[in-house]
Design a protein around this motif. Sequence first.
Motif, PDB file in Angstrom:
ATOM      1  N   GLN A  38      35.934  25.003  47.981  1.00 48.45           N
ATOM      2  CA  GLN A  38      36.029  26.234  47.665  1.00 48.45           C
ATOM      3  C   GLN A  38      35.565  26.230  46.303  1.00 48.45           C
ATOM      4  OE1 GLN A  38      38.461  28.680  48.633  1.00 48.45           O
ATOM      5  NE2 GLN A  38      37.694  29.931  47.223  1.00 48.45           N
ATOM      6  N   PHE A  39      34.546  27.368  46.320  1.00 46.67           N
ATOM      7  CA  PHE A  39      33.841  27.773  44.999  1.00 46.67           C
ATOM      8  C   PHE A  39      34.852  28.153  43.936  1.00 46.67           C
ATOM      9  CE2 PHE A  39      30.441  28.142  48.011  1.00 46.67           C
ATOM     10  CZ  PHE A  39      29.480  27.331  47.572  1.00 46.67           C
ATOM     11  N   PRO A  40      34.477  27.781  42.799  1.00 51.45           N
ATOM     12  CA  PRO A  40      35.323  28.181  41.557  1.00 51.45           C
ATOM     13  C   PRO A  40      35.479  29.738  41.452  1.00 51.45           C
ATOM     14  CG  PRO A  40      33.689  26.556  40.859  1.00 51.45           C
ATOM     15  CD  PRO A  40      33.275  26.999  42.143  1.00 51.45           C
ATOM     16  N   PHE A  41      36.804  29.940  40.992  1.00 52.01           N
ATOM     17  CA  PHE A  41      36.930  31.272  41.041  1.00 52.01           C
ATOM     18  C   PHE A  41      37.998  31.531  39.791  1.00 52.01           C
ATOM     19  CE2 PHE A  41      40.211  29.977  43.925  1.00 52.01           C
ATOM     20  CZ  PHE A  41      41.170  30.581  43.614  1.00 52.01           C
ATOM     21  N   VAL A  42      38.238  32.847  39.265  1.00 51.78           N
ATOM     22  CA  VAL A  42      39.231  32.979  38.282  1.00 51.78           C
ATOM     23  C   VAL A  42      40.326  33.625  38.680  1.00 51.78           C
ATOM     24  CG1 VAL A  42      40.067  34.212  36.017  1.00 51.78           C
ATOM     25  CG2 VAL A  42      37.503  33.361  36.567  1.00 51.78           C
ATOM     26  N   ASN A  43      41.808  32.958  38.511  1.00 45.08           N
ATOM     27  CA  ASN A  43      42.717  33.595  38.862  1.00 45.08           C
ATOM     28  C   ASN A  43      43.573  34.429  37.421  1.00 45.08           C
ATOM     29  OD1 ASN A  43      45.404  34.187  39.883  1.00 45.08           O
ATOM     30  ND2 ASN A  43      46.094  32.323  39.698  1.00 45.08           N
ATOM     31  N   TYR A  44      43.008  35.813  37.623  1.00 45.40           N
ATOM     32  CA  TYR A  44      43.339  36.440  36.472  1.00 45.40           C
ATOM     33  C   TYR A  44      44.805  36.804  36.472  1.00 45.40           C
ATOM     34  CZ  TYR A  44      38.370  37.664  35.699  1.00 45.40           C
ATOM     35  OH  TYR A  44      37.224  37.466  35.452  1.00 45.40           O
ATOM     36  N   SER A  45      45.313  36.929  35.062  1.00 43.41           N
ATOM     37  CA  SER A  45      46.663  37.313  34.828  1.00 43.41           C
ATOM     38  C   SER A  45      47.035  38.716  35.212  1.00 43.41           C
ATOM     39  CB  SER A  45      46.684  37.351  33.081  1.00 43.41           C
ATOM     40  OG  SER A  45      46.243  38.414  32.767  1.00 43.41           O
ATOM     41  N   VAL A  46      48.361  38.937  35.333  1.00 43.82           N
ATOM     42  CA  VAL A  46      48.679  40.157  35.619  1.00 43.82           C
ATOM     43  C   VAL A  46      48.384  41.349  34.657  1.00 43.82           C
ATOM     44  CG1 VAL A  46      50.959  41.606  35.978  1.00 43.82           C
ATOM     45  CG2 VAL A  46      50.878  39.294  36.641  1.00 43.82           C
ATOM     46  N   CYS A  47      48.295  41.239  33.274  1.00 38.66           N
ATOM     47  CA  CYS A  47      47.601  41.972  32.485  1.00 38.66           C
ATOM     48  C   CYS A  47      46.284  42.536  32.862  1.00 38.66           C
ATOM     49  CB  CYS A  47      47.741  41.475  31.067  1.00 38.66           C
ATOM     50  SG  CYS A  47      46.814  42.540  29.836  1.00 38.66           S
ATOM     51  N   VAL A  48      45.482  41.569  33.403  1.00 37.86           N
ATOM     52  CA  VAL A  48      43.800  41.723  33.610  1.00 37.86           C
ATOM     53  C   VAL A  48      44.013  42.422  34.881  1.00 37.86           C
ATOM     54  CG1 VAL A  48      41.741  40.760  33.977  1.00 37.86           C
ATOM     55  CG2 VAL A  48      43.206  39.855  32.143  1.00 37.86           C
ATOM     56  N   ARG A  49      44.652  41.951  35.829  1.00 37.03           N
ATOM     57  CA  ARG A  49      44.514  42.635  37.209  1.00 37.03           C
ATOM     58  C   ARG A  49      45.004  44.301  37.132  1.00 37.03           C
ATOM     59  NH1 ARG A  49      47.201  38.017  39.027  1.00 37.03           N
ATOM     60  NH2 ARG A  49      48.836  38.941  39.464  1.00 37.03           N
ATOM     61  N   GLU A  50      45.715  44.528  36.311  1.00 39.84           N
ATOM     62  CA  GLU A  50      46.605  45.839  36.045  1.00 39.84           C
ATOM     63  C   GLU A  50      45.574  46.452  35.376  1.00 39.84           C
ATOM     64  OE1 GLU A  50      50.371  45.593  34.282  1.00 39.84           O
ATOM     65  OE2 GLU A  50      51.474  44.762  36.129  1.00 39.84           O
ATOM     66  N   LEU A  51      44.884  46.006  34.118  1.00 36.16           N
ATOM     67  CA  LEU A  51      43.816  46.809  33.431  1.00 36.16           C
ATOM     68  C   LEU A  51      42.597  47.237  34.365  1.00 36.16           C
ATOM     69  CD1 LEU A  51      42.395  47.822  31.027  1.00 36.16           C
ATOM     70  CD2 LEU A  51      41.484  45.386  30.633  1.00 36.16           C
ATOM     71  N   GLU A  52      42.218  46.192  35.406  1.00 33.95           N
ATOM     72  CA  GLU A  52      41.321  46.492  36.252  1.00 33.95           C
ATOM     73  C   GLU A  52      41.598  47.607  37.113  1.00 33.95           C
ATOM     74  OE1 GLU A  52      38.410  43.917  39.153  1.00 33.95           O
ATOM     75  OE2 GLU A  52      40.330  43.223  38.968  1.00 33.95           O
ATOM     76  N   HIS A  53      42.793  47.510  37.556  1.00 36.44           N
ATOM     77  CA  HIS A  53      43.170  48.885  38.685  1.00 36.44           C
ATOM     78  C   HIS A  53      43.165  50.026  37.733  1.00 36.44           C
ATOM     79  CE1 HIS A  53      45.645  50.786  41.531  1.00 36.44           C
ATOM     80  NE2 HIS A  53      46.502  50.975  40.501  1.00 36.44           N
ATOM     81  N   ALA A  54      43.727  49.921  36.480  1.00 34.25           N
ATOM     82  CA  ALA A  54      43.494  51.322  35.711  1.00 34.25           C
ATOM     83  C   ALA A  54      42.276  51.817  35.623  1.00 34.25           C
ATOM     84  CB  ALA A  54      44.547  51.012  34.412  1.00 34.25           C
ATOM     85  N   ILE A  55      41.211  50.829  35.236  1.00 31.96           N
ATOM     86  CA  ILE A  55      39.902  51.381  34.964  1.00 31.96           C
ATOM     87  C   ILE A  55      39.394  52.193  36.454  1.00 31.96           C
ATOM     88  CG2 ILE A  55      37.612  50.431  34.630  1.00 31.96           C
ATOM     89  CD1 ILE A  55      38.892  48.293  32.800  1.00 31.96           C
ATOM     90  N   TYR A  56      39.545  51.506  37.360  1.00 31.54           N
ATOM     91  CA  TYR A  56      39.178  51.997  38.746  1.00 31.54           C
ATOM     92  C   TYR A  56      40.083  53.359  39.050  1.00 31.54           C
ATOM     93  CZ  TYR A  56      36.555  47.950  40.386  1.00 31.54           C
ATOM     94  OH  TYR A  56      35.468  47.136  40.559  1.00 31.54           O
ATOM     95  N   LYS A  57      41.359  53.378  38.690  1.00 32.63           N
ATOM     96  CA  LYS A  57      41.930  54.538  38.839  1.00 32.63           C
ATOM     97  C   LYS A  57      41.412  55.644  37.850  1.00 32.63           C
ATOM     98  CE  LYS A  57      46.721  56.362  39.589  1.00 32.63           C
ATOM     99  NZ  LYS A  57      46.531  56.510  41.094  1.00 32.63           N
TER     100      LYS A  57
END
Length: 139
Positions: A38-57
Amino acid sequence: MSSKYDDLIRFIPAIKDDNFGKWIVDHENNGTLEHPIQFPFVNYSVCVRELEHAIYKFDENNPDMGIHNYGDILEKNGIKWETRSMEAADVSKLDDVAIVALLLAAVRAERFCDGALMSFLESGAVLRWLERLQEIAEQ
């Protein structure tokens, strides 16, 4: 006094205290057909996932700003769509459109390169961008 940027700048305190996430690296598999790596990936925190969603929204809810054309906006402001240029950008003179374009460019970079968003967070760039957006909103 509220602004249209409240859904983004509300993340400032959380980002100051967040660890952003964790790199997940597969040390168990050997790369064979039976045990593919499995290639390395980042498991982002809830805060970062919510920020990402807020930016797209924000982009979705504000089509008049044209920030989906973030590459053109960055270029007009002398910023390249690449990590060093974006992190080094002097945001003190950028307007709200350019700041939100930086945020959208950072989350879109993650789609092409795992960990790109982590770099922008760890360098403090995202926090600087959000703090500049807050200054603009308060004016």
